[in-house]
Write a protein that holds these residues in place. Structure first.
Motif, PDB file in Angstrom:
ATOM      1  N   UNK A  99      36.272 -32.409  15.464  1.00 27.74           N
ATOM      2  CA  UNK A  99      37.059 -31.828  14.378  1.00 27.74           C
ATOM      3  C   UNK A  99      38.518 -32.217  14.534  1.00 27.74           C
ATOM      4  N   UNK A 100      39.219 -32.289  13.408  1.00 27.84           N
ATOM      5  CA  UNK A 100      40.633 -32.674  13.394  1.00 27.84           C
ATOM      6  C   UNK A 100      41.480 -31.478  13.014  1.00 27.84           C
ATOM      7  N   UNK A 101      42.522 -31.234  13.793  1.00 26.70           N
ATOM      8  CA  UNK A 101      43.444 -30.145  13.485  1.00 26.70           C
ATOM      9  C   UNK A 101      44.132 -30.385  12.151  1.00 26.70           C
ATOM     10  N   UNK A 102      44.302 -29.327  11.400  1.00 25.75           N
ATOM     11  CA  UNK A 102      44.963 -29.441  10.107  1.00 25.75           C
ATOM     12  C   UNK A 102      46.455 -29.730  10.287  1.00 25.75           C
ATOM     13  N   UNK A 103      47.012 -30.383   9.298  1.00 28.08           N
ATOM     14  CA  UNK A 103      48.414 -30.793   9.362  1.00 28.08           C
ATOM     15  C   UNK A 103      49.351 -29.600   9.502  1.00 28.08           C
ATOM     16  N   UNK A 104      48.969 -28.452   8.961  1.00 25.81           N
ATOM     17  CA  UNK A 104      49.826 -27.261   9.055  1.00 25.81           C
ATOM     18  C   UNK A 104      50.080 -26.867  10.502  1.00 25.81           C
ATOM     19  N   UNK A 105      49.093 -27.111  11.374  1.00 29.65           N
ATOM     20  CA  UNK A 105      49.249 -26.826  12.801  1.00 29.65           C
ATOM     21  C   UNK A 105      50.000 -27.961  13.484  1.00 29.65           C
TER      22      UNK A 105
END
Length: 278
Positions: free
Chosen positions: A187-193
């Protein structure tokens, strides 16, 4: 490749090199750790044996090899929201006061490894902001550092396999903060994080800039690898980087007793933290 070995003299030479280069103290009877971490490099760098690789490393002439050895020896296990209490203290005690700051709030994650700690801090901040609209109007930045270029590259990529995601991350946070393609095993961390975190290389043992003043420093589960004098030096530099009344978190098994007099210990709930003396 034949089984690698390391005699006592070679081990001692390498231990001195590692402590001088990055402050790590291996102690006695850790030959197995050196062998397991460095044996893959014997093949990668086409050396006839681990002994030759260590000899080449400690000679100081092959910078690429030296960096690879440091990367291999400083790679540590990590997990999300490790020990729980530092993030509870962050959300319940520290963020409420920091959220009203008139200038950007700065948090430092020292020895960030593959990124789980700084990204956990970022998630905690986003959860607090979701409950408190308008918090941190002046901004908040998380600076994450590590000596290992390999770990920093992995952290910046922000892509984690299912095994890594199972270590300390709730299903709710996984769904909220990660993008997971159907059937994928990562899974890829969302840009907001990701946008809250900036990564930089820093060797805690060597001089580094104290121009930035942090409000909170996480220096957890790293001091245990250093000698007493190195610990004292690192803590002195960390104190110099902190705002007055700035907060320091160390590992659950780590203590500042007898090492630093720059901090007062505070207890909150199930854990403790340190506050810079004024």
């Amino acid at each position: 490749m034949s089984r690698q070995t390391l005699d006592e003299q070679e081990y001692r030479v390498f231990c001195r090199y590692l402590e001088n280069r990055c402050g790590i103290v291996l102690g006695d009877n850790k030959q197995y750790l050196v062998i397991s971490r460095l044996s893959p490099l014997v093949l990668k760098f086409n050396h006839p044996s681990l002994s030759e690789l260590i000899k080449r490393t400690t000679s100081g002439y092959d910078v690429t090899l030296m960096n690879a050895v440091v990367n291999a020896m400083t790679t540590n296990e990590t997990l999300w929201f490790r020990d729980g209490y530092p993030f509870e203290i962050l959300q319940n005690t520290l963020l409420p006061s920091l959220a009203k700051a008139k200038k950007p709030v700065k948090v430092w994650s020292a020895a960030c490894s593959s990124g789980q700690e700084p990204y956990s801090i970022a998630m905690a901040v986003l959860e607090y902001k979701a409950r408190n609209p308008g918090a941190f109007s002046a901004g908040i930045e998380i600076i994450a550092t590590d000596i290992s270029s390999d770990m920093l590259s992995l952290a910046k990529e922000a892509k984690y396999d299912n095994l890594s995601l199972s270590r300390g991350l709730s299903a709710e946070r996984l769904a909220r903060f990660f993008d997971t393609p159907p059937g994928a095993n990562s899974s890829l961390l969302k840009q907001s994080v990701r946008s809250l975190v900036t990564f930089r290389p820093i060797n805690l043992l060597t001089p580094f800039s104290t121009a930035v003043r942090y409000d909170v420093v996480f220096c957890r589960n790293v001091l245990i690898y250093f000698s007493a004098s190195a610990k004292a030096s690192i803590l002195q530099k960390v104190a110099a980087c902190l705002q007055p009344q700035g907060v320091l978190f160390v590992g659950a098994s780590e203590s500042l007793t007898g090492i630093s007099t720059d901090f007062d210990m505070n207890r909150s709930g199930s854990g403790l933290y340190y506050v810079k003396k004024t």
